[in-house]
Design a protein around this motif. Structure first.
Motif, PDB file in Angstrom:
ATOM      1  N   PHE A 381     -20.142  -1.571  19.455  1.00  0.00           N
ATOM      2  CA  PHE A 381     -19.414  -2.032  18.228  1.00  0.00           C
ATOM      3  C   PHE A 381     -18.037  -2.233  18.771  1.00  0.00           C
ATOM      4  O   PHE A 381     -17.359  -1.898  19.527  1.00  0.00           O
ATOM      5  CB  PHE A 381     -19.683  -0.840  17.487  1.00  0.00           C
ATOM      6  CG  PHE A 381     -20.834  -0.259  16.826  1.00  0.00           C
ATOM      7  CD1 PHE A 381     -21.885  -1.016  16.635  1.00  0.00           C
ATOM      8  CD2 PHE A 381     -21.047   1.175  16.496  1.00  0.00           C
ATOM      9  CE1 PHE A 381     -23.141  -0.624  16.372  1.00  0.00           C
ATOM     10  CE2 PHE A 381     -22.314   1.552  16.118  1.00  0.00           C
ATOM     11  CZ  PHE A 381     -23.292   0.637  15.916  1.00  0.00           C
ATOM     12  N   ARG A 382     -17.527  -3.331  17.997  1.00  0.00           N
ATOM     13  CA  ARG A 382     -16.203  -3.783  18.245  1.00  0.00           C
ATOM     14  C   ARG A 382     -15.488  -3.806  16.777  1.00  0.00           C
ATOM     15  O   ARG A 382     -16.149  -3.829  15.780  1.00  0.00           O
ATOM     16  CB  ARG A 382     -16.252  -5.371  18.868  1.00  0.00           C
ATOM     17  CG  ARG A 382     -16.921  -5.272  20.131  1.00  0.00           C
ATOM     18  CD  ARG A 382     -16.958  -6.694  20.814  1.00  0.00           C
ATOM     19  NE  ARG A 382     -17.820  -6.810  22.092  1.00  0.00           N
ATOM     20  CZ  ARG A 382     -17.324  -6.856  23.035  1.00  0.00           C
ATOM     21  NH1 ARG A 382     -15.904  -6.887  23.174  1.00  0.00           N
ATOM     22  NH2 ARG A 382     -18.047  -6.761  24.420  1.00  0.00           N
ATOM     23  N   LYS A 383     -13.963  -3.832  16.986  1.00  0.00           N
ATOM     24  CA  LYS A 383     -13.233  -3.720  15.928  1.00  0.00           C
ATOM     25  C   LYS A 383     -12.110  -4.758  16.268  1.00  0.00           C
ATOM     26  O   LYS A 383     -11.293  -4.354  17.282  1.00  0.00           O
ATOM     27  CB  LYS A 383     -12.912  -2.542  15.528  1.00  0.00           C
ATOM     28  CG  LYS A 383     -11.898  -2.451  14.112  1.00  0.00           C
ATOM     29  CD  LYS A 383     -11.675  -1.293  13.599  1.00  0.00           C
ATOM     30  CE  LYS A 383     -10.931  -1.407  12.295  1.00  0.00           C
ATOM     31  NZ  LYS A 383     -10.459   0.156  11.897  1.00  0.00           N
ATOM     32  N   GLN A 384     -12.068  -5.726  15.393  1.00  0.00           N
ATOM     33  CA  GLN A 384     -11.126  -6.858  15.724  1.00  0.00           C
ATOM     34  C   GLN A 384     -11.254  -7.252  17.350  1.00  0.00           C
ATOM     35  O   GLN A 384     -10.093  -7.625  18.150  1.00  0.00           O
ATOM     36  CB  GLN A 384      -9.633  -6.510  15.562  1.00  0.00           C
ATOM     37  CG  GLN A 384      -9.538  -6.360  14.203  1.00  0.00           C
ATOM     38  CD  GLN A 384      -7.932  -5.498  13.698  1.00  0.00           C
ATOM     39  OE1 GLN A 384      -7.262  -5.390  14.865  1.00  0.00           O
ATOM     40  NE2 GLN A 384      -7.707  -5.614  12.559  1.00  0.00           N
ATOM     41  N   GLY A 385     -12.420  -7.389  17.786  1.00  0.00           N
ATOM     42  CA  GLY A 385     -12.709  -7.916  18.912  1.00  0.00           C
ATOM     43  C   GLY A 385     -12.778  -6.823  20.258  1.00  0.00           C
ATOM     44  O   GLY A 385     -12.860  -7.009  21.449  1.00  0.00           O
ATOM     45  N   GLN A 386     -12.140  -5.653  19.951  1.00  0.00           N
ATOM     46  CA  GLN A 386     -11.991  -4.693  20.645  1.00  0.00           C
ATOM     47  C   GLN A 386     -13.205  -3.575  20.587  1.00  0.00           C
ATOM     48  O   GLN A 386     -13.686  -3.275  19.738  1.00  0.00           O
ATOM     49  CB  GLN A 386     -10.714  -3.760  20.707  1.00  0.00           C
ATOM     50  CG  GLN A 386      -9.342  -4.658  20.794  1.00  0.00           C
ATOM     51  CD  GLN A 386      -9.300  -5.639  22.002  1.00  0.00           C
ATOM     52  OE1 GLN A 386      -9.485  -4.810  23.212  1.00  0.00           O
ATOM     53  NE2 GLN A 386      -9.259  -6.810  22.133  1.00  0.00           N
TER      54      GLN A 386
END
Length: 777
Positions: A381-386
């Motif tokens: 899982f990523r959030k804003q690419g991180q």
């Protein structure tokens, strides 16, 4: 009283003179026994026997001593038997046996020149000389066949391309002695994990659909692995192999003809791999094959083959674009794996009724279990690419048993060299499948999946399915004129999937019974100008029903999924000049309807969809030139186009575009020098070049550059050189392989990850040295 005694004696004398027993042996020009030669009374075609494994026969004749002796690949002889022991020597029919004898076209022995299709036999001699430690090193010798595997990951996982893009799709049928290794619709791509290549006596590859005989999944090609027969006398071998990819392998064989009627073969290997160039890529495999052949009498043979495979492998997964190009082989995976244990036994009774009738009775039992945490189901899982430190995946278990029966009869007629093969088969395979979700914990700094937690009871799938496949088939062959043979075949297949959801109301779809059926024809022509050259043409169909787990995994999204059907049109020819030149070529057109393709959704989940229509067409070619007795040059390859004809995805029209992972050009070239010296000393060396052309990894113009322009992701292809050499002395063999001599960076397969917007790669092997030694006793 004397009159009665005289009459009785006269009657006995007439009976004795009218019927007498004759014995003998059938041998070739080198006095090697020929097993299975037919000896038939010249005056009574219903009176015939077959020679046993040692070439011996015994026949009772009335009124005449004349018989006809025949064996495939040899000139038929008519002669009179003598009361003393008869030794009958047959001469070859101008062509070497390894080139003419095939069985894959109809489960019966026949000449290559009688098969209206592209078929190649990899002989026992080629297998021995190649010293392959992977099946790919053998089948890639066949024109138009590309089996790709990552020896760096070295776990026998593979991709296949024959008249199709490189994939793991159920487009290829894998057989052992003419029987399917796995049941239809239970991911037969894994069948090669369940093979023992120590026991291969011969491999036959039939390209194009063979559904008229074998049923579904025989689309791009059929691979028939024929097990070794018992040796004529006690013998065997012990071998060891090692390479710098972390692999060690141990081989053992023993075989004997323990009596005139009974023989056995036992072949086994154990392979282990650890600490290779890619992290998390260890594996272990034990393979055992035991075969018995019992000649009950001159007209009946009973064959039984037992196989046991115990396999476990890490699953390292593919590499990202940056890791691939920088040479970073640190896998993100640490716990993904696959375990499989497989047992199967086949028993066959061949009954020779007379020279015109033969029946084969086959029973097959399979017992399989495969447990895995698949790397291709892991998502980070990523959030804003991180990276967030979390992810998901699954753990699953697939078990099935199979009960298979096959009855086939061959009837030869007395006109126009015609014959009829007909039969029926039934395969009942109950399956249990459980898949549960897992939570994955990721190191955000390294991107490695560190550990996981099973969400017990959170099922993705939890079902039992009774899979039943029943079929009837026939194939008729006739030669209206001597050079011409016409083949007509037809098969009907019925499938029933009885799906029982074990978690009703929790996950999955309701219980259901799904039925599929198909009628598959074939028409072929052979015209042989002589024993060395000929041409053929055929039209054939193939089909494959949906895989069971595919059909029910996301049934709501796949409500309209349909069986895939294919139409194949082919012409080809062959030409040989003994000991000098061999040429084989074919042109084909393969049209697919409802071709099944794998895609990713916006959440990076894999799903399957029917492409409306696809088309593959190209030319396959193979040429071998014996420059001198010791030196040969060979090139096998194909040039093809694979296109979507009608296909839409997410509202985008990809019709009339190139398919992904579909190289136009593939080929293998070999230069071989081999020399046998005095004192049982031999030497051979082969230089090999493997070529894979450039191919798209994404749909054409799939990549949106956000400036009203679109690009297509590609893989540049590769060119890899290998060397192998063997030294033999008496019972010893020592060999070495230098793979990827120039240490070229290449991929066994490249594909586009639309979720990450870049290619991912299954890495090919770096420069590798492989050594082996064997003692034959």
């Amino acid at each position: 009283m004397k009159i009665y005694i005289y009459a009785l004696l006269l009657t006995i004398t007439q009976i004795i003179s009218a019927q007498r027993s004759y014995e003998g042996k059938i041998v070739d020009e080198s006095n090697n026994p020929l097993s299975g030669a037919t000896i038939v009374s010249y005056t009574d075609s219903t009176n015939g026997v077959m020679s046993n494994k040692d070439g011996f026969f015994k026949i009772n004749l009335k009124n005449s001593t004349k018989v006809t002796v025949s064996f495939l690949g040899y000139t038929t002889e008519s002669l009179s038997l003598k009361t003393i022991f008869n030794t009958i020597r047959l001469t070859t029919d101008n062509v070497s046996l390894e080139e003419v004898i095939v069985t894959s076209a109809n489960r019966e022995i026949q000449k290559r020149s009688e098969v209206p299709g592209s078929i190649t036999s990899i002989s026992a001699r080629t297998i021995k000389e190649t010293k392959a430690f992977g099946i790919d090193q053998l089948v890639n010798l066949v024109p138009g066949v590309f089996m790709s595997t990552s020896r760096a990951a070295s776990n026998e996982q593979h991709f296949m391309a024959v008249r199709s893009p490189i994939s793991t799709k159920a487009l290829f049928l894998y057989l052992e002695d003419g029987m399917q290794i796995r049941p239809t619709s239970v991911f037969n791509h894994n069948a090669l994990l369940e093979m023992n290549n120590t026991a291969f006596g011969r491999i036959e590859v039939l390209k194009g659909p063979a559904s008229s005989i074998y049923g579904s999944e025989a689309i791009g090609g059929s691979f028939n692995f024929i097990t070794k027969n018992p040796y004529k006398k006690l013998g065997g071998s012990i071998g060891f192999q090692i390479n710098d990819l972390g692999l060690n392998r141990y081989d053992f064989e023993v075989s004997d003809q323990t009596s005139e009627n009974f023989g056995f073969y036992l072949g086994s290997n154990y392979t282990e791999r650890s600490n290779g160039p890619i992290e998390h890529s260890d594996y272990e495999k034990l393979a055992i094959t035991f075969k018995t052949v019992y000649d009950i009498n001159p007209t009946s043979k009973w064959t039984t083959v037992f196989n046991l495979i115990d396999y476990r492998s890490d699953m390292s997964g593919s590499l990202s674009n940056s890791d691939f190009n920088s040479g970073n082989y640190e896998s993100d995976q640490t716990f993904t794996e696959r375990e499989a244990i497989n047992f199967r036994v086949r028993t066959t009774l061949d009954k020779y009724w007379n020279d015109q009738n033969k029946t084969s009775f086959n029973i097959l039992f399979r017992n399989n279990r495969m447990d895995q945490i698949p790397s291709y189901r892991i998502k980070q899982f990523r959030k804003q690419g991180q990276l967030t430190g979390f992810g998901s995946g699954e753990i699953n278990s697939n078990q099935f048993k199979s009960f298979v029966g096959l009855l086939q009869h061959k009837l030869d007629f007395n006109f126009a060299s015609s014959s009829l093969i007909f039969g029926a088969t039934a395969d009942y395979s109950p399956q249990d499948y459980i898949a549960e979700t897992i939570d994955v914990f990721v190191n955000p700094e390294t991107g490695r999946n560190q550990y996981f937690k099973i969400n017990n009871g959170d099922f993705i799938l939890n079902y039992k399915a009774d899979i039943f496949n029943y079929a009837g088939f026939f194939q008729y062959e006739i030669s209206p004129i001597d050079p011409l043979k016409i083949t007509v075949a037809l098969r009907y297949d019925g499938f029933e999937y009885n799906y029982d959801n074990q978690s009703d109301g929790i996950i999955g779809v309701d219980d259901s019974v799904d039925n599929f059926n198909n009628l598959t024809p074939k028409l072929g022509l052979n015209y042989n100008f002589d024993t060395r050259k000929g041409v053929y043409a055929n039209y054939s169909q193939g089909f494959t029903p949906p895989q069971v787990s595919t059909l029910y995994r996301n049934r709501n999204q796949l409500q309209g999924i349909k069986p895939s059907r294919y139409h194949n049109y082919e012409i080809g020819g062959y030409f040989t000049t003994p000991s000098k030149l061999k040429v084989d070529a074919a042109i084909y057109l393969l049209e697919g309807q409802n071709t099944l393709i794998t895609m990713r959704d916006k959440d990076d989940n894999f799903f399957n969809s029917n492409a409306g229509k696809t088309r593959s067409y190209g030319v396959e070619y193979g040429i071998t030139w014996y420059v001198i007795k010791e030196l040969s040059l060979a090139h096998n390859g194909s040039y093809a186009l694979h296109r979507y004809i009608n296909f839409f995805d997410k509202g985008v029209d990809y019709s009339n575009t190139e398919r992904e992972t579909a190289p136009n050009l593939i080929g293998t070239s070999l230069i071989t020098y081999k020399k046998n010296f005095k004192n049982s000393f031999g030497f051979s060396i082969t230089a090999e070049h493997e070529l894979v052309g450039k191919y798209n990894t994404s749909f054409e113009k799939q990549i949106n550059n956000e400036d009203n322009t679109f690009d297509t992701a590609t893989y540049k292809g590769h060119s890899v050189f290998n060397l192998r050499s063997t030294i033999t002395y008496k019972g010893f063999e020592i060999w070495g392989h230098a793979l990827n001599v120039f240490d070229t960076l290449y991929a066994a397969r490249a594909s586009f990850n639309s979720f990450r917007g870049e290619n991912s790669f299954t890495i090919g092997n770096p420069r590798t040295f492989h050594l082996g030694v064997k003692y034959n006793f």
